[in-house]
Each structure stands twice: as structure tokens, then as C-alpha cells.
Design a protein around this motif. Sequence first.
Motif, PDB file in Angstrom:
ATOM      1  N   GLU A 154      34.479  18.192   5.110  1.00  0.00           N
ATOM      2  CA  GLU A 154      35.732  18.730   5.633  1.00  0.00           C
ATOM      3  C   GLU A 154      36.333  19.832   4.769  1.00  0.00           C
ATOM      4  N   ASP A 155      35.790  20.066   3.576  1.00  0.00           N
ATOM      5  CA  ASP A 155      36.464  20.991   2.659  1.00  0.00           C
ATOM      6  C   ASP A 155      35.698  22.281   2.398  1.00  0.00           C
ATOM      7  N   GLY A 156      34.644  22.567   3.180  1.00  0.00           N
ATOM      8  CA  GLY A 156      33.858  23.773   2.917  1.00  0.00           C
ATOM      9  C   GLY A 156      33.112  23.654   1.603  1.00  0.00           C
ATOM     10  N   ASN A 157      33.028  24.749   0.851  1.00  0.00           N
ATOM     11  CA  ASN A 157      32.312  24.731  -0.421  1.00  0.00           C
ATOM     12  C   ASN A 157      32.977  25.705  -1.377  1.00  0.00           C
ATOM     13  N   SER A 158      32.658  25.582  -2.653  1.00  0.00           N
ATOM     14  CA  SER A 158      33.229  26.466  -3.666  1.00  0.00           C
ATOM     15  C   SER A 158      32.381  26.392  -4.928  1.00  0.00           C
ATOM     16  N   GLN A 159      32.613  27.314  -5.844  1.00  0.00           N
ATOM     17  CA  GLN A 159      31.978  27.249  -7.155  1.00  0.00           C
ATOM     18  C   GLN A 159      32.332  25.929  -7.836  1.00  0.00           C
ATOM     19  N   HIS A 160      33.592  25.539  -7.717  1.00  0.00           N
ATOM     20  CA  HIS A 160      34.054  24.300  -8.346  1.00  0.00           C
ATOM     21  C   HIS A 160      33.309  23.097  -7.788  1.00  0.00           C
ATOM     22  N   PHE A 201      37.654  27.785  -5.728  1.00  0.00           N
ATOM     23  CA  PHE A 201      38.082  26.397  -5.588  1.00  0.00           C
ATOM     24  C   PHE A 201      38.184  26.009  -4.116  1.00  0.00           C
ATOM     25  N   ASN A 202      38.105  24.706  -3.868  1.00  0.00           N
ATOM     26  CA  ASN A 202      38.450  24.128  -2.570  1.00  0.00           C
ATOM     27  C   ASN A 202      39.076  22.758  -2.848  1.00  0.00           C
ATOM     28  N   GLY A 203      39.057  21.867  -1.890  1.00  0.00           N
ATOM     29  CA  GLY A 203      39.716  20.578  -2.085  1.00  0.00           C
ATOM     30  C   GLY A 203      38.764  19.452  -2.418  1.00  0.00           C
ATOM     31  N   ILE A 204      37.758  19.697  -3.263  1.00  0.00           N
ATOM     32  CA  ILE A 204      36.727  18.692  -3.511  1.00  0.00           C
ATOM     33  C   ILE A 204      37.271  17.427  -4.160  1.00  0.00           C
ATOM     34  N   GLU A 205      38.242  17.567  -5.082  1.00  0.00           N
ATOM     35  CA  GLU A 205      38.775  16.354  -5.730  1.00  0.00           C
ATOM     36  C   GLU A 205      39.445  15.433  -4.714  1.00  0.00           C
ATOM     37  N   GLN A 206      40.196  16.031  -3.781  1.00  0.00           N
ATOM     38  CA  GLN A 206      40.859  15.218  -2.756  1.00  0.00           C
ATOM     39  C   GLN A 206      39.829  14.572  -1.831  1.00  0.00           C
ATOM     40  N   SER A 207      38.774  15.326  -1.484  1.00  0.00           N
ATOM     41  CA  SER A 207      37.746  14.770  -0.603  1.00  0.00           C
ATOM     42  C   SER A 207      37.016  13.612  -1.272  1.00  0.00           C
TER      43      SER A 207
END
Length: 215
Positions: A154-160, A201-207
Motif C-alpha cells: 500500500e505504500d509504493g517504494n522508496s530508497q528508505h 521516503f515513503n510510509g514503510i515504518e507505518q506499513s
Amino acid sequence: MMMQLMQLMLQMMQMVMSLLGGQNRGPQFSRALPGDAGNAGNAGNVGNAGNAGRSAALAPSPIGLGTGPINPTANAENDPQLQQSLQAIAQDPEGRRLLEMAQRNGVRISTGNPGGPNVLGVFIQRGNDRQIIVRDGSNIKTIVHELVHAATIEDGNSQHEEGIANIIGDRVAARVTGRQAGNPNQIYNRTLPLYQDLQRFNGIEQSLGRLGIVA
């Protein structure tokens, strides 16, 4: 005054583009590259999960992961090395939750060519068709790396996210195989230059938090 107004409008446009970039729209490709392969962790050297490397920092999952039995090889290709790896991953607390969520998302897992000689694995999403392809079915670190993407669609992707995926892949592989885990900061810093085409960044920690996993 006019210059300040134009700068404010530019900042607002950048914020909107950043938010749109974090959404999972259209085909999504997340790949593991050999530049940070490190000690991959091999299913042929499976030890006692949880006895080595960084301990799994888990919290209760708000969506009920980790509360019932799962079939580790469901939706997986009938490849002996891959199936052995998935069974080992399912014995690790973090690995199990990632695998369970990927299964909920209908992700298929197979071995094959993930996109070129310099790619170890890839997670591909085209609409509701989702799959992981890994070059080596015994490479636990790469499999877990791709499971991080497959479990957080649900959060796409990012370097983070790529950095976090490599850290989690490394520590799960360490616990499963009994080897020493790598330094998380070094793994993260080695990963970022490989993914300069992604947003930062994206919302990986929340996911991951929804899975009860602390990044």
C-alpha cells in the motif's frame, strides 16, 4: 511579494508530487541488487531461528498476524530449495509475519530470471497480479527482502524502504542460518546509492507497524 507567492506555490506543488509519488499506482517493481548481497544466508545452512543476529522486535499486529497456522509454501513454485527457504523463514517471528501478509496479498513466489544478471530478486505488481521472482531459491536474505515489499503493497517504494528491506532480510537470514548479522547502519548506507531512481521516503515504518514489525 510576487516572488514569495511563487515560491509558496512551488513548495505546495512539490508537496503534492511527493504525496502522489508515495502512492502505489500502476506497475510497481522492487528489486534486490547484488551490490548489497553480503552474506546471503543459505537454506542449506539452516540453524535455530532466533539464536543468532539481532532479536526480532515484534509488537502485537493490529490486523491479527501471527495468531494461526500458515502453509509456508502456499502460492510458491515447486522448487525444493525455494520451499526449504520458505519453511525456514516461517520459523522466524519476523519472517513468518512477512510471509503471512504476502500470502494474504495473493503474492506468488518463484525462481527464475528477475530481470537481468545484476538483479537478485524482484517484486512485481500489476494490478492484482503480484509475484516475487528470485534468482536463487536458497538465498534467504533476498527472499525476505522481497517479502518486505510484497507485505507492504500500500505504500509504493522508496530508497528508505529498500534500505529497511535489506536490514530485515539480513537479520532474518542471520537468525535462520545461525550466522552473525551485519551492521544495520552499514547495510542501510550501502543500499541507498543503488536506488537513486526512487523517492527518498515513503510510509514503510507505518506499513510494517501494522504487521507488528519494528523497522
